[in-house]
Design a protein around this motif. Structure first.
Motif, PDB file in Angstrom:
ATOM      1  N   GLU A 120       0.810  -1.478  -0.146  1.00  0.00           N
ATOM      2  CA  GLU A 120       0.216   0.546  -0.040  1.00  0.00           C
ATOM      3  C   GLU A 120       1.210   2.121   0.233  1.00  0.00           C
ATOM      4  O   GLU A 120       0.600   2.067  -0.321  1.00  0.00           O
ATOM      5  N   PRO A 121       1.378   0.997   0.843  1.00  0.00           N
ATOM      6  CA  PRO A 121       3.183   2.305   0.589  1.00  0.00           C
ATOM      7  C   PRO A 121       2.788   2.906  -0.454  1.00  0.00           C
ATOM      8  O   PRO A 121       3.707   4.077  -1.322  1.00  0.00           O
ATOM      9  N   VAL A 122       3.816   1.711  -1.212  1.00  0.00           N
ATOM     10  CA  VAL A 122       4.107   2.084  -2.254  1.00  0.00           C
ATOM     11  C   VAL A 122       3.591   1.894  -3.552  1.00  0.00           C
ATOM     12  O   VAL A 122       3.097   3.167  -4.143  1.00  0.00           O
ATOM     13  N   THR A 141       2.546   5.996  -3.130  1.00  0.00           N
ATOM     14  CA  THR A 141       3.267   6.636  -4.009  1.00  0.00           C
ATOM     15  C   THR A 141       3.239   6.510  -5.161  1.00  0.00           C
ATOM     16  O   THR A 141       4.004   8.255  -5.762  1.00  0.00           O
ATOM     17  N   PHE A 143       7.689   8.467  -0.270  1.00  0.00           N
ATOM     18  CA  PHE A 143       6.712   7.172  -0.259  1.00  0.00           C
ATOM     19  C   PHE A 143       7.284   7.634   1.651  1.00  0.00           C
ATOM     20  O   PHE A 143       6.687   6.505   2.493  1.00  0.00           O
ATOM     21  N   SER A 159       4.102   7.910   2.341  1.00  0.00           N
ATOM     22  CA  SER A 159       2.657   6.755   1.783  1.00  0.00           C
ATOM     23  C   SER A 159       2.671   6.317   2.815  1.00  0.00           C
ATOM     24  O   SER A 159       1.883   5.612   3.429  1.00  0.00           O
TER      25      SER A 159
END
Lengths: 229, 229
Positions: A162-164, A167, B98, B101
């Motif tokens: 999810e964080p990728v 981004t 990132f 995020s």
């Protein structure tokens, strides 16, 4: 040719699979530096360059020997400052450590569970014995038990990224408009999966999968040259 | 003084708590720029600067109005290039996305669950009604149900920060030897927790807690000026 990347393989030398070595293949290509890749099986690593390192990648660059993927990337950026940057400045260097840490702590264990039996099966017999023993020590259980969680990991894998994904809502690469070493760090983890156990379990329209496909196309399709398992 | 940071508060103006506004307080201090902070309650945000933005932070810098914490940080770095950098180059800008995020996708929901009732109790009555309604819409359940998972989140919180902890094994700040905006992004999330619900549930000897304490000390103790709940 005096530039050699020592990497990792199983029975088939044409299918190097180490995530950390893939980071450096991509980094060398990013810099436009020629090199020869020499993949070694696990149990032969201690024979490389008179036992210079217990792990690969190892880079020989003329008289210079460097170990550890992050150290090699820092070395390459310092030694070849006129070639395209791998970090985009000092802030990029420091924050690439965070991307490395995310990849190591969040992505590597799921890939290990999904790929461990496939990796075992790619190895020659002496390496299979070494692999079983070293993974039992490191993970505290036999590789078959590690792999028992494989299906659960497949189902949960997309959510870990999810964080990728967020981004990539802002930019096509972690590095911005074009890739940086941070991209190759995460690419290495997914390529490790792809070469050993098959494509990462992500939908084709997932922006992370689309980013991975873009990475496979980089540098003349360097990553795609080794087919998916 | 023509530089104004519009931020968020409850009943007590001296306890601004928005994670995104704290990012900018720290960014302005990092740059060494004077400013006046004007905290508004939720329901008064639409009156700021003739409805310029639905959310805070908003920065007025002379004739210029900028909204969104990341956009404000980019603006400050561009407008004041001779003052200390918030990003450390182009790579740092991209990779800060990132970190943002990671903070949004991994840290914000746990903090929301731990802090939501405390935030509610800090608000004046019209804001309490707004908060209940908007959080029901956003989270799909009443704030009491969101908070029901608070204790489980406290127990799991340290593990969510593993990628940060590993990074701090290499360097004292996410930004390297000194903090960058990436640090302030994560600091904002933990400060939001600290001001509303009390210190983040991390052991005193946890390197992430030690990093947070270092951040509280930065810029003359700007973060510590507001006491923990």
């Amino acid at each position: 040719m005096t530039r050699v990347l020592y990497s990792l393989c199983g029975r088939d030398e044409s299918r190097p699979f180490s995530p950390h070595c893939w980071k450096i293949s991509m980094a060398l290509a990013h810099k436009g530096l020629d090199y020869v890749e020499r993949p070694y099986p696990f149990t032969a690593i201690p024979t490389i360059e008179e036992g210079f390192s217990k792990t690969v990648p190892i880079l020989r660059d003329g008289d210079r020997l460097v170990r550890d993927s992050f150290e090699i990337a820092l070395y390459l950026d310092e030694a070849y400052q006129n070639l395209p940057t791998l970090f985009g400045g000092e802030g990029g260097k420091s924050l690439s450590r965070f991307v490395e840490s995310f990849s190591q702590m969040i992505i590597h264990m799921p890939v290990t569970r999904m790929a461990i039996l496939h990796i075992h099966d790619m190895l020659d017999e002496p390496d299979q014995a070494y692999f079983r023993r070293s993974r039992l020590e490191r993970l505290g259980k036999p590789i078959e038990e590690v792999a028992a969680e494989s299906e659960a990991e497949r189902l949960a894998f997309a959510s870990k990224l999810e964080p990728v994904r967020r981004t990539l809502h802002f930019q096509p690469y972690l590095g911005g408009d074009t890739p940086l070493f941070a991209d190759y760090i995460l690419f290495g983890a997914l390529q490790w999966m792809r070469v050993t156990a098959g494509p990462p379990p992500l939908a084709q329209d997932d922006s992370v999968m689309q980013w991975f496909e873009r990475c496979l196309d980089l540098h003349g399709g360097l990553g795609r040259r080794v087919t998916a398992a």
